[in-house]
Design an enzyme around this catalytic site. Structure first.
Site, PDB file in Angstrom:
ATOM      1  CD  GLU A 121       7.150   2.577   3.543  1.00  0.00           C
ATOM      2  OE1 GLU A 121       6.184   1.908   3.961  1.00  0.00           O
ATOM      3  OE2 GLU A 121       7.126   3.226   2.476  1.00  0.00           O
ATOM      4  NE  ARG A 282       0.100   0.174  -5.747  1.00  0.00           N
ATOM      5  CZ  ARG A 282       0.459   1.363  -6.231  1.00  0.00           C
ATOM      6  NH1 ARG A 282       1.028   1.431  -7.422  1.00  0.00           N
ATOM      7  NH2 ARG A 282       0.242   2.462  -5.533  1.00  0.00           N
TER       8      ARG A 282
END
Length: 399
Positions: A121, A282
Site C-alpha cells: 500500500e 497485527r
C-alpha cells in the site's frame, strides 16, 4: 465508460470526526469517519450513482469486466491504527488455503487471511501533516532513544535486548557488543519478546519513563509514543512502536509499505491505494486479535529509513507515484481553468477529486466531480481532466 461512484465513511474508532467532512465541504456527523472506500472490494464496495443501489462490483460483473486489482481510499486518522504487516502473495495464497481447509469462517475475529492476495500500500498526505510509524529504524538510533528514557527497569531491559547491556553502551547509546552486527536477529528477538513475554509492570514502567523523558533529537517520537500509551493502556505494542521510524509527511509526500513492513498510521488525512486485499497481521496497539507466531513469519525485520516514495513529474501538473508493484500506481493531477490535462491509462481506473471542481471526460462521456466524489473509468486508454482543482487517478502499475 464512466461510472460515478460514492461510499459511506467507515466509523472505525481511530477515525477523525472532522477531516473527511472538511474535505467534502459538509458538517461533521459527530461520529468518527475513518475511511471511504472507492472500488469493488466485497468488504465495502462503492455504490453506483443514480439511486439504483447497485454496487460497483455488481456493475462490473454485469458489464463483463474483471475485478479491480486495487482499492482506493481516503483515510482520516485521529489516533493510531493497529501496528500491522501484510503477507507476500505466496504467503497469502498458502495461508488462505490453510484457513479455508480448516473451516475458519471468513468473518471470524481470529481469521487472519480473508483472501489469497498480498496487500502492499501507498499513502499520499493531503493534510498539512500526516504522521505514521513505518519500518524499523536503525538500532543505534533506537538505543539513543532508549537512553533518553532515564534509569529504570524498562530502559535496562530494552538496552539489554538491543544488544547493549546497561553500562556497556557508549555515551551516544551505540552498542559495543556482538549483537550490534546482527540487527535482524536483535529485532526479531525483541519483537517476539515484546508481544509474548513483556509483562504489565514493564510496560507500565515504560509509560512512566516516556512521561519523564526529555530529548531534543526524539521529541516528536516521544510525543507520539505518549499518545499511543494513552490510547492503548498496557498494550505491549508500545514496545514495538518504540522501534519504528516516525514519519511526518507534508502534502503530496508519500510512503510505501511493501509486504512484511510494519506500519501504523497515526494522524492526518491521506489518499491510500493498495492491492485489493484485506489480509492484516497485527502487532499491537489494538484490541483486535494478535497472532504473534504468524506475524513473526511474515514480518520484515530489516532496519533502515522509512520507505518513502518520490513522485515523478511526467507532465506539467501531473505527478506519478509508482511503487514497484504491478497492482497499482497513483497519479496526482492539478488542473487550472485554462489548462486541461490528459492522463494515459493502462487499464481500468478510478478518478477521485480532492480539491476544486473538475470534469472527467472521455470521447463520449463527461462527469463532474467535487472533493470526495469519484468515477470509475473503463475501456479507455486515456482520460481528460479539466476545470480548476485536483484529482488522484488510481490504475494498474507499470511493473
Amino acid at each position: 465508460m464512466l461510472i460515478p461512484i460514492s461510499n459511506t465513511p467507515r466509523d472505525y474508532s481511530w477515525g477523525s470526526v472532522d477531516l473527511i467532512p472538511a474535505l467534502e465541504g459538509r458538517e461533521p456527523t459527530g461520529r468518527p469517519e475513518a475511511e471511504v472506500w472507492y472500488g469493488d472490494h466485497p468488504g465495502c464496495p462503492s455504490v453506483v450513482a443514480g439511486g439504483s443501489g447497485q454496487t460497483l462490483d455488481e456493475a462490473l460483473a454485469a458489464a463483463g469486466e474483471q475485478p479491480l486489482p486495487f482499492l482506493l481510499k481516503v483515510l482520516a486518522a485521529a489516533s493510531s491504527l493497529s501496528i500491522q504487516a501484510h503477507p507476500t502473495i505466496a504467503q497469502a495464497r498458502e495461508s488462505f488455503a490453510r484457513e479455508e481447509d480448516a473451516g475458519v469462517p471468513r468473518d471470524a475475529a481470529d481469521r487472519l487471511y480473508r483472501d489469497a492476495n498480498h496487500k502492499p500500500e501507498i499513502i499520499v498526505a493531503l493534510s498539512d501533516e500526516f504522521r505514521a510509524l513505518v519500518g524499523i529504524r536503525p538500532l543505534d538510533d533506537t538505543r539513543r532513544l532508549v537512553a533518553a528514557l532515564g534509569e529504570g527497569p524498562a530502559r535496562a531491559a530494552l538496552m539489554q535486548r538491543l544488544g547493549a547491556p546497561v553500562g556497556a553502551e557508549g555515551a551516544d547509546g551505540a552498542a559495543t557488543g556482538a549483537d550490534a552486527a546482527a540487527p535482524a536477529s536483535v529485532v526479531r528477538d525483541l519483537l517476539a519478546w515484546a508481544l509474548t513475554d513483556a509483562d504489565a509492570d514493564l510496560v507500565a514502567d515504560l509509560v512512566r519513563a516516556l512521561e519523564r523523558a526529555d530529548s531534543d533529537e526524539f521529541a516528536e517520537e516521544i510525543a507520539t509514543l505518549r499518545a499511543a500509551a494513552a490510547d492503548f493502556p498496557g498494550d505491549p505494542g508500545l514496545i514495538v512502536a518504540l522501534l519504528m521510524n516516525l514519519v511526518i509527511l507534508r502534502p503530496g509526500q508519500a510512503l510505501f509499505a511493501p509486504a512484511g513492513v510494519l506500519h501504523a498510521y497515526q494522524s492526518g488525512l491521506g489518499v491510500e491505494l493498495m492491492a485489493a486485499s484485506d489480509n492484516v497481521l497485527r502487532g499491537g496497539l489494538t484490541p483486535k486479535h494478535v497472532d504473534v507466531p504468524e506475524l513473526m513469519r511474515v514480518v520484515d525485520v530489516a532496519t533502515g529509513p522509512a520507505p518513502l516514495v518520490v513522485p515523478q513529474e511526467i507532465a506539467p501538473g501531473v505527478r506519478e507515484y509508482a511503487p514497484p508493484v504491478s497492482d497499482f500506481a497513483l497519479t496526482a493531477v492539478t488542473v487550472t481553468a485554462d489548462q486541461p490535462v490528459t492522463v494515459a491509462l493502462r487499464g481500468p481506473a478510478i478518478v477521485l477529486a480532492t480539491a476544486g471542481e473538475v470534469e472527467v471526460r472521455t470521447a463520449d462521456a463527461v462527469v463532474s466531480l467535487v472533493p470526495g466524489a469519484a468515477v470509475y473509468v473503463g475501456r479507455e486508454d486515456r482520460v481528460e481532466v479539466s476545470g480548476a482543482g485536483a484529482v488522484f487517478v488510481a490504475q494498474p502499475g507499470r511493473a
